[in-house]
Design a protein around this motif. Structure first.
Motif, PDB file in Angstrom:
ATOM      1  N   ARG A 148      37.224  -1.315  19.529  1.00 15.77           N
ATOM      2  CA  ARG A 148      37.583  -2.731  18.917  1.00 15.77           C
ATOM      3  C   ARG A 148      36.505  -3.762  18.804  1.00 15.77           C
ATOM      4  NH1 ARG A 148      41.698  -1.777  22.372  1.00 15.77           N
ATOM      5  NH2 ARG A 148      40.972  -3.087  23.938  1.00 15.77           N
ATOM      6  N   LEU A 149      35.328  -3.818  19.641  1.00 13.76           N
ATOM      7  CA  LEU A 149      34.385  -4.501  19.698  1.00 13.76           C
ATOM      8  C   LEU A 149      33.423  -4.054  18.611  1.00 13.76           C
ATOM      9  CD1 LEU A 149      32.655  -6.619  21.031  1.00 13.76           C
ATOM     10  CD2 LEU A 149      31.945  -5.152  22.794  1.00 13.76           C
ATOM     11  N   PHE A 150      33.178  -2.654  18.464  1.00  9.99           N
ATOM     12  CA  PHE A 150      32.327  -2.167  17.418  1.00  9.99           C
ATOM     13  C   PHE A 150      32.924  -2.475  16.065  1.00  9.99           C
ATOM     14  CE2 PHE A 150      30.205   0.645  14.670  1.00  9.99           C
ATOM     15  CZ  PHE A 150      28.978   0.772  15.160  1.00  9.99           C
ATOM     16  N   ASP A 151      34.067  -2.339  15.902  1.00  7.38           N
ATOM     17  CA  ASP A 151      34.842  -2.604  14.361  1.00  7.38           C
ATOM     18  C   ASP A 151      34.762  -4.172  14.103  1.00  7.38           C
ATOM     19  OD1 ASP A 151      35.356   0.077  14.416  1.00  7.38           O
ATOM     20  OD2 ASP A 151      37.519  -0.009  14.797  1.00  7.38           O
ATOM     21  N   SER A 174      21.225  15.035  10.157  1.00  9.17           N
ATOM     22  CA  SER A 174      21.184  13.846   9.601  1.00  9.17           C
ATOM     23  C   SER A 174      21.873  12.625  10.295  1.00  9.17           C
ATOM     24  CB  SER A 174      21.267  13.479   8.083  1.00  9.17           C
ATOM     25  OG  SER A 174      22.465  13.402   7.615  1.00  9.17           O
ATOM     26  N   TYR A 175      21.254  11.424  10.404  1.00 10.18           N
ATOM     27  CA  TYR A 175      21.932  10.426  10.991  1.00 10.18           C
ATOM     28  C   TYR A 175      21.664   9.001  10.264  1.00 10.18           C
ATOM     29  CZ  TYR A 175      17.547   9.498  13.590  1.00 10.18           C
ATOM     30  OH  TYR A 175      16.237   9.117  13.316  1.00 10.18           O
ATOM     31  N   GLN A 176      22.389   8.250  10.470  1.00 13.61           N
ATOM     32  CA  GLN A 176      21.930   6.809   9.992  1.00 13.61           C
ATOM     33  C   GLN A 176      22.467   5.780  10.876  1.00 13.61           C
ATOM     34  OE1 GLN A 176      24.207   6.718   6.504  1.00 13.61           O
ATOM     35  NE2 GLN A 176      25.658   5.316   7.294  1.00 13.61           N
ATOM     36  N   ALA A 177      21.659   4.642  11.298  1.00 10.46           N
ATOM     37  CA  ALA A 177      22.001   3.674  12.281  1.00 10.46           C
ATOM     38  C   ALA A 177      23.357   2.913  11.614  1.00 10.46           C
ATOM     39  CB  ALA A 177      20.948   2.881  12.454  1.00 10.46           C
ATOM     40  N   ALA A 178      24.302   2.917  12.654  1.00 13.62           N
ATOM     41  CA  ALA A 178      25.625   2.436  12.430  1.00 13.62           C
ATOM     42  C   ALA A 178      25.550   0.987  13.187  1.00 13.62           C
ATOM     43  CB  ALA A 178      26.649   3.431  13.006  1.00 13.62           C
ATOM     44  N   GLY A 179      24.795   0.729  14.002  1.00 16.22           N
ATOM     45  CA  GLY A 179      24.826  -0.406  14.815  1.00 16.22           C
ATOM     46  C   GLY A 179      25.091  -0.201  16.341  1.00 16.22           C
ATOM     47  N   GLU A 180      25.137  -1.018  17.051  1.00 17.50           N
ATOM     48  CA  GLU A 180      25.236  -1.136  18.458  1.00 17.50           C
ATOM     49  C   GLU A 180      25.969  -2.127  19.068  1.00 17.50           C
ATOM     50  OE1 GLU A 180      20.998  -2.693  20.244  1.00 17.50           O
ATOM     51  OE2 GLU A 180      20.953  -0.906  19.132  1.00 17.50           O
ATOM     52  N   ILE A 181      26.726  -1.872  20.193  1.00 11.94           N
ATOM     53  CA  ILE A 181      26.999  -2.743  21.318  1.00 11.94           C
ATOM     54  C   ILE A 181      26.486  -2.871  22.533  1.00 11.94           C
ATOM     55  CG2 ILE A 181      29.285  -3.167  19.920  1.00 11.94           C
ATOM     56  CD1 ILE A 181      30.604  -1.172  22.003  1.00 11.94           C
ATOM     57  N   SER A 182      26.280  -3.808  23.045  1.00 12.77           N
ATOM     58  CA  SER A 182      25.516  -3.716  24.432  1.00 12.77           C
ATOM     59  C   SER A 182      26.653  -3.614  25.522  1.00 12.77           C
ATOM     60  CB  SER A 182      24.566  -5.032  24.839  1.00 12.77           C
ATOM     61  OG  SER A 182      25.644  -6.168  24.860  1.00 12.77           O
ATOM     62  N   ASP A 213      32.209  -1.720   8.015  1.00 15.46           N
ATOM     63  CA  ASP A 213      31.785  -0.124   8.316  1.00 15.46           C
ATOM     64  C   ASP A 213      33.279   0.407   8.317  1.00 15.46           C
ATOM     65  OD1 ASP A 213      29.103  -0.425   7.921  1.00 15.46           O
ATOM     66  OD2 ASP A 213      28.999  -0.431  10.263  1.00 15.46           O
ATOM     67  N   PRO A 214      33.390   1.946   8.148  1.00 10.87           N
ATOM     68  CA  PRO A 214      34.606   2.345   8.467  1.00 10.87           C
ATOM     69  C   PRO A 214      34.980   2.149   9.761  1.00 10.87           C
ATOM     70  CG  PRO A 214      33.142   4.008   7.476  1.00 10.87           C
ATOM     71  CD  PRO A 214      32.286   2.703   7.857  1.00 10.87           C
ATOM     72  N   LYS A 215      36.387   2.159  10.264  1.00  9.32           N
ATOM     73  CA  LYS A 215      36.706   1.800  11.440  1.00  9.32           C
ATOM     74  C   LYS A 215      36.690   3.039  12.439  1.00  9.32           C
ATOM     75  CE  LYS A 215      37.971  -2.201  10.487  1.00  9.32           C
ATOM     76  NZ  LYS A 215      37.224  -3.180  10.656  1.00  9.32           N
ATOM     77  N   THR A 216      36.404   2.773  13.837  1.00  6.36           N
ATOM     78  CA  THR A 216      35.987   3.740  14.523  1.00  6.36           C
ATOM     79  C   THR A 216      36.998   4.900  14.381  1.00  6.36           C
ATOM     80  OG1 THR A 216      35.054   2.210  15.870  1.00  6.36           O
ATOM     81  CG2 THR A 216      35.218   3.978  16.899  1.00  6.36           C
ATOM     82  N   TRP A 217      38.556   4.429  14.539  1.00  9.01           N
ATOM     83  CA  TRP A 217      39.329   5.390  14.916  1.00  9.01           C
ATOM     84  C   TRP A 217      39.841   6.194  13.661  1.00  9.01           C
ATOM     85  CZ3 TRP A 217      39.834   5.983  19.560  1.00  9.01           C
ATOM     86  CH2 TRP A 217      39.668   5.044  20.497  1.00  9.01           C
ATOM     87  N   ASP A 218      39.057   5.827  12.433  1.00 13.45           N
ATOM     88  CA  ASP A 218      39.275   6.692  11.255  1.00 13.45           C
ATOM     89  C   ASP A 218      38.394   7.692  11.182  1.00 13.45           C
ATOM     90  OD1 ASP A 218      41.175   4.845  10.461  1.00 13.45           O
ATOM     91  OD2 ASP A 218      40.119   3.485   9.448  1.00 13.45           O
ATOM     92  N   LEU A 219      37.256   7.871  11.615  1.00 17.44           N
ATOM     93  CA  LEU A 219      36.079   8.631  12.026  1.00 17.44           C
ATOM     94  C   LEU A 219      36.437   9.894  12.754  1.00 17.44           C
ATOM     95  CD1 LEU A 219      33.062   6.264  12.305  1.00 17.44           C
ATOM     96  CD2 LEU A 219      33.994   7.239  10.246  1.00 17.44           C
ATOM     97  N   ALA A 220      36.272  11.166  12.344  1.00 18.86           N
ATOM     98  CA  ALA A 220      36.778  12.356  13.009  1.00 18.86           C
ATOM     99  C   ALA A 220      35.516  12.669  14.051  1.00 18.86           C
ATOM    100  CB  ALA A 220      36.937  13.311  11.831  1.00 18.86           C
ATOM    101  N   ASN A 221      35.824  13.278  15.117  1.00 15.45           N
ATOM    102  CA  ASN A 221      34.810  13.545  16.046  1.00 15.45           C
ATOM    103  C   ASN A 221      34.067  14.728  15.382  1.00 15.45           C
ATOM    104  OD1 ASN A 221      35.408  11.722  18.019  1.00 15.45           O
ATOM    105  ND2 ASN A 221      36.888  13.073  18.986  1.00 15.45           N
TER     106      ASN A 221
END
Length: 172
Positions: free
Chosen positions: A136-139, A76-84, A145-153
């Motif tokens: 950093r830009l996404f955060d 499953s997935y959910q949209a988390a946003g995007e940066i260009s 939202d949860p911080k990028t570096w807090d998310l596990a691969n």
């Protein structure tokens, strides 16, 4: 790969970017632990512009609301946003950038023109810096939202040899 999907389901594919089946990138990828993921969607045997309702029914893909592990419900997935890319590179107007002689990157010189973001394409430290800028830009753009570096691969536990052995029997 349709035969393999029929036998093992629409499982998420993954591999390190410089390993089979994307080994053409060996020695050319300098991002630490760069991993390629493939999320098989509906009608994956056809180009997007050639999808039909019948094809979508016979090739449902693996996306579903609550994955069960059944062949047609593997992720499953959910949209988390995007940066260009423009945001990432710091370009306000790509047309103006080009008009003023800008060039994002030249692989012969390993530099851009009026652009430094991609300089040092094979420099691991520069690659790490680019990934950090994206995080950093996404955060900053999505502060709730949860911080990028807090998310596990996500784990990469795709059984590539098994999947591709089935696909090879299919003649692909």
């Amino acid at each position: 790969c349709q035969k393999a999907f029929e036998e093992v389901g629409y499982s998420v594919g993954c591999n390190k970017a410089d390993e089979f089946p994307t080994s053409q990138w060996a020695g050319k990828v300098f991002y630490n632990d760069a991993t390629w993921y493939s999320l098989p969607g509906k009608c994956s045997s056809r180009k997007f512009s050639e999808h039909t309702a019948q094809c979508s029914l016979s090739e449902p893909g693996g996306a579903c609301a609550n994955p069960t592990g059944r062949g047609d419900c593997t992720y499953s997935y959910q949209a988390a946003g995007e940066i260009s890319i423009d945001e990432l590179e710091g370009i306000d107007s790509f047309a103006k950038f080009v008009t003023e002689g800008g060039w994002e990157y030249n692989h012969k010189t390993d530099h851009g023109v009026h652009m430094k973001f991609w300089d040092g394409m094979s420099d691991a430290a520069a690659c790490k810096s680019r990934v950090g800028r994206a995080a950093r830009l996404f955060d900053a753009k999505f502060p709730g939202d949860p911080k990028t570096w807090d998310l596990a691969n996500p784990p990469c536990n795709f059984r590539a040899n098994h999947f591709y052995a089935i696909a090879a029997r299919e003649g692909r």
